[in-house]
Design a protein around this motif. Sequence first.
Motif, PDB file in Angstrom:
ATOM      1  N   GLY A   1      32.243  22.396  55.681  1.00 34.57           N
ATOM      2  CA  GLY A   1      32.479  21.022  55.263  1.00 34.57           C
ATOM      3  C   GLY A   1      31.853  20.661  53.923  1.00 34.57           C
ATOM      4  O   GLY A   1      32.134  19.615  53.369  1.00 34.57           O
ATOM      5  N   LYS A   2      31.013  21.547  53.396  1.00 35.27           N
ATOM      6  CA  LYS A   2      30.348  21.294  52.118  1.00 35.27           C
ATOM      7  C   LYS A   2      31.173  21.875  50.960  1.00 35.27           C
ATOM      8  O   LYS A   2      32.038  22.723  51.160  1.00 35.27           O
ATOM      9  CB  LYS A   2      28.947  21.898  52.095  1.00 35.27           C
ATOM     10  N   VAL A   3      30.877  21.407  49.741  1.00 38.48           N
ATOM     11  CA  VAL A   3      31.634  21.795  48.558  1.00 38.48           C
ATOM     12  C   VAL A   3      30.776  22.664  47.642  1.00 38.48           C
ATOM     13  O   VAL A   3      29.629  22.326  47.341  1.00 38.48           O
ATOM     14  CB  VAL A   3      32.125  20.549  47.790  1.00 38.48           C
ATOM     15  N   LEU A   4      31.364  23.774  47.200  1.00 36.34           N
ATOM     16  CA  LEU A   4      30.734  24.687  46.249  1.00 36.34           C
ATOM     17  C   LEU A   4      31.413  24.527  44.896  1.00 36.34           C
ATOM     18  O   LEU A   4      32.644  24.552  44.813  1.00 36.34           O
ATOM     19  CB  LEU A   4      30.859  26.138  46.722  1.00 36.34           C
ATOM     20  N   GLU A   5      30.620  24.372  43.852  1.00 32.10           N
ATOM     21  CA  GLU A   5      31.140  24.371  42.482  1.00 32.10           C
ATOM     22  C   GLU A   5      30.828  25.729  41.863  1.00 32.10           C
ATOM     23  O   GLU A   5      29.685  26.176  41.878  1.00 32.10           O
ATOM     24  CB  GLU A   5      30.473  23.279  41.646  1.00 32.10           C
ATOM     25  N   VAL A   6      31.860  26.385  41.334  1.00 28.51           N
ATOM     26  CA  VAL A   6      31.694  27.652  40.632  1.00 28.51           C
ATOM     27  C   VAL A   6      31.932  27.374  39.155  1.00 28.51           C
ATOM     28  O   VAL A   6      32.972  26.818  38.788  1.00 28.51           O
ATOM     29  CB  VAL A   6      32.683  28.721  41.137  1.00 28.51           C
ATOM     30  N   ILE A   7      30.983  27.759  38.316  1.00 31.63           N
ATOM     31  CA  ILE A   7      31.123  27.602  36.873  1.00 31.63           C
ATOM     32  C   ILE A   7      31.367  28.983  36.284  1.00 31.63           C
ATOM     33  O   ILE A   7      30.559  29.894  36.463  1.00 31.63           O
ATOM     34  CB  ILE A   7      29.858  26.984  36.256  1.00 31.63           C
ATOM     35  N   ALA A   8      32.494  29.139  35.594  1.00 32.24           N
ATOM     36  CA  ALA A   8      32.879  30.438  35.051  1.00 32.24           C
ATOM     37  C   ALA A   8      33.487  30.275  33.659  1.00 32.24           C
ATOM     38  O   ALA A   8      33.824  29.164  33.240  1.00 32.24           O
ATOM     39  CB  ALA A   8      33.873  31.116  35.986  1.00 32.24           C
ATOM     40  N   THR A   9      33.623  31.397  32.969  1.00 30.53           N
ATOM     41  CA  THR A   9      34.272  31.407  31.660  1.00 30.53           C
ATOM     42  C   THR A   9      35.494  32.318  31.654  1.00 30.53           C
ATOM     43  O   THR A   9      36.286  32.266  30.723  1.00 30.53           O
ATOM     44  CB  THR A   9      33.286  31.874  30.566  1.00 30.53           C
ATOM     45  N   ASP A  10      35.659  33.139  32.663  1.00 27.80           N
ATOM     46  CA  ASP A  10      36.798  34.063  32.760  1.00 27.80           C
ATOM     47  C   ASP A  10      38.040  33.301  33.214  1.00 27.80           C
ATOM     48  O   ASP A  10      38.076  32.756  34.314  1.00 27.80           O
ATOM     49  CB  ASP A  10      36.459  35.187  33.742  1.00 27.80           C
ATOM     50  N   GLU A  11      39.060  33.269  32.361  1.00 32.87           N
ATOM     51  CA  GLU A  11      40.309  32.552  32.659  1.00 32.87           C
ATOM     52  C   GLU A  11      40.965  33.035  33.952  1.00 32.87           C
ATOM     53  O   GLU A  11      41.680  32.291  34.613  1.00 32.87           O
ATOM     54  CB  GLU A  11      41.294  32.701  31.501  1.00 32.87           C
ATOM     55  N   GLY A  12      40.727  34.288  34.313  1.00 30.32           N
ATOM     56  CA  GLY A  12      41.336  34.857  35.507  1.00 30.32           C
ATOM     57  C   GLY A  12      40.953  34.149  36.791  1.00 30.32           C
ATOM     58  O   GLY A  12      41.669  34.222  37.789  1.00 30.32           O
ATOM     59  N   ILE A  13      39.835  33.445  36.772  1.00 23.43           N
ATOM     60  CA  ILE A  13      39.384  32.775  37.998  1.00 23.43           C
ATOM     61  C   ILE A  13      40.382  31.724  38.455  1.00 23.43           C
ATOM     62  O   ILE A  13      40.516  31.470  39.647  1.00 23.43           O
ATOM     63  CB  ILE A  13      37.972  32.177  37.852  1.00 23.43           C
ATOM     64  N   LYS A  14      41.108  31.126  37.522  1.00 22.55           N
ATOM     65  CA  LYS A  14      42.035  30.050  37.899  1.00 22.55           C
ATOM     66  C   LYS A  14      43.111  30.557  38.855  1.00 22.55           C
ATOM     67  O   LYS A  14      43.458  29.868  39.815  1.00 22.55           O
ATOM     68  CB  LYS A  14      42.664  29.434  36.653  1.00 22.55           C
ATOM     69  N   LYS A  15      43.615  31.747  38.641  1.00 20.96           N
ATOM     70  CA  LYS A  15      44.618  32.321  39.533  1.00 20.96           C
ATOM     71  C   LYS A  15      43.955  32.995  40.738  1.00 20.96           C
ATOM     72  O   LYS A  15      44.391  32.828  41.876  1.00 20.96           O
ATOM     73  CB  LYS A  15      45.472  33.341  38.774  1.00 20.96           C
ATOM     74  N   ASP A  16      42.887  33.717  40.472  1.00 20.30           N
ATOM     75  CA  ASP A  16      42.232  34.494  41.526  1.00 20.30           C
ATOM     76  C   ASP A  16      41.630  33.617  42.614  1.00 20.30           C
ATOM     77  O   ASP A  16      41.686  33.954  43.795  1.00 20.30           O
ATOM     78  CB  ASP A  16      41.142  35.385  40.941  1.00 20.30           C
ATOM     79  N   ILE A  17      41.044  32.488  42.238  1.00 19.53           N
ATOM     80  CA  ILE A  17      40.372  31.649  43.235  1.00 19.53           C
ATOM     81  C   ILE A  17      41.376  31.010  44.187  1.00 19.53           C
ATOM     82  O   ILE A  17      41.083  30.831  45.373  1.00 19.53           O
ATOM     83  CB  ILE A  17      39.444  30.597  42.572  1.00 19.53           C
ATOM     84  N   ALA A  18      42.570  30.688  43.689  1.00 22.95           N
ATOM     85  CA  ALA A  18      43.611  30.125  44.564  1.00 22.95           C
ATOM     86  C   ALA A  18      44.010  31.148  45.623  1.00 22.95           C
ATOM     87  O   ALA A  18      44.125  30.814  46.812  1.00 22.95           O
ATOM     88  CB  ALA A  18      44.814  29.686  43.745  1.00 22.95           C
ATOM     89  N   SER A  19      44.192  32.391  45.218  1.00 23.68           N
ATOM     90  CA  SER A  19      44.534  33.455  46.175  1.00 23.68           C
ATOM     91  C   SER A  19      43.398  33.684  47.154  1.00 23.68           C
ATOM     92  O   SER A  19      43.623  33.860  48.353  1.00 23.68           O
ATOM     93  CB  SER A  19      44.841  34.753  45.431  1.00 23.68           C
ATOM     94  N   TRP A  20      42.158  33.674  46.644  1.00 25.58           N
ATOM     95  CA  TRP A  20      41.003  33.892  47.511  1.00 25.58           C
ATOM     96  C   TRP A  20      40.906  32.788  48.560  1.00 25.58           C
ATOM     97  O   TRP A  20      40.658  33.061  49.734  1.00 25.58           O
ATOM     98  CB  TRP A  20      39.728  33.966  46.663  1.00 25.58           C
ATOM     99  N   CYS A  21      41.112  31.542  48.148  1.00 23.45           N
ATOM    100  CA  CYS A  21      41.053  30.424  49.099  1.00 23.45           C
ATOM    101  C   CYS A  21      42.136  30.550  50.167  1.00 23.45           C
ATOM    102  O   CYS A  21      41.874  30.306  51.348  1.00 23.45           O
ATOM    103  CB  CYS A  21      41.174  29.093  48.366  1.00 23.45           C
ATOM    104  N   ASN A  22      43.345  30.926  49.769  1.00 23.26           N
ATOM    105  CA  ASN A  22      44.430  31.113  50.740  1.00 23.26           C
ATOM    106  C   ASN A  22      44.086  32.211  51.731  1.00 23.26           C
ATOM    107  O   ASN A  22      44.356  32.085  52.925  1.00 23.26           O
ATOM    108  CB  ASN A  22      45.742  31.436  50.026  1.00 23.26           C
ATOM    109  N   THR A  23      43.478  33.275  51.255  1.00 22.32           N
ATOM    110  CA  THR A  23      43.132  34.410  52.107  1.00 22.32           C
ATOM    111  C   THR A  23      41.993  34.082  53.068  1.00 22.32           C
ATOM    112  O   THR A  23      42.006  34.509  54.220  1.00 22.32           O
ATOM    113  CB  THR A  23      42.735  35.627  51.243  1.00 22.32           C
ATOM    114  N   THR A  24      41.011  33.318  52.594  1.00 24.07           N
ATOM    115  CA  THR A  24      39.810  33.058  53.398  1.00 24.07           C
ATOM    116  C   THR A  24      39.869  31.776  54.207  1.00 24.07           C
ATOM    117  O   THR A  24      38.992  31.525  55.032  1.00 24.07           O
ATOM    118  CB  THR A  24      38.564  33.005  52.492  1.00 24.07           C
ATOM    119  N   GLY A  25      40.868  30.925  53.951  1.00 20.32           N
ATOM    120  CA  GLY A  25      40.989  29.685  54.707  1.00 20.32           C
ATOM    121  C   GLY A  25      40.103  28.563  54.201  1.00 20.32           C
ATOM    122  O   GLY A  25      39.847  27.599  54.924  1.00 20.32           O
TER     123      GLY A  25
END
Length: 76
Positions: free
Chosen positions: A31-55
């Motif tokens: 129920g808590k929120v994590l903020e990830v601070i990154a500079t790699d543009e790839g995170i924008k696509k990768d994090i969406a897939s990771w969230c879908n995979t992990t729920g």
Amino acid sequence: MKADETLDCYGLMCPMPIFKTSVKMKDVAIGKVLEVIATDEGIKKDIASWCNTTGNELLEICEEDGEIHVFIKRLQ
């Protein structure tokens, strides 16, 4: 957006931001929120897939001064 915890992945390249997010999310309470601070543009696509995979819920991705801020809510 307000986060309960923050993970600094500044300067890290793929796959490290996703790997570190996966490890850190285990310490974030459901129920808590994590903020990830990154500079790699790839995170924008990768994090969406990771969230879908992990729920987990991708709440927002925003960019500010060359930093990418990703907000994820832990659902399980």
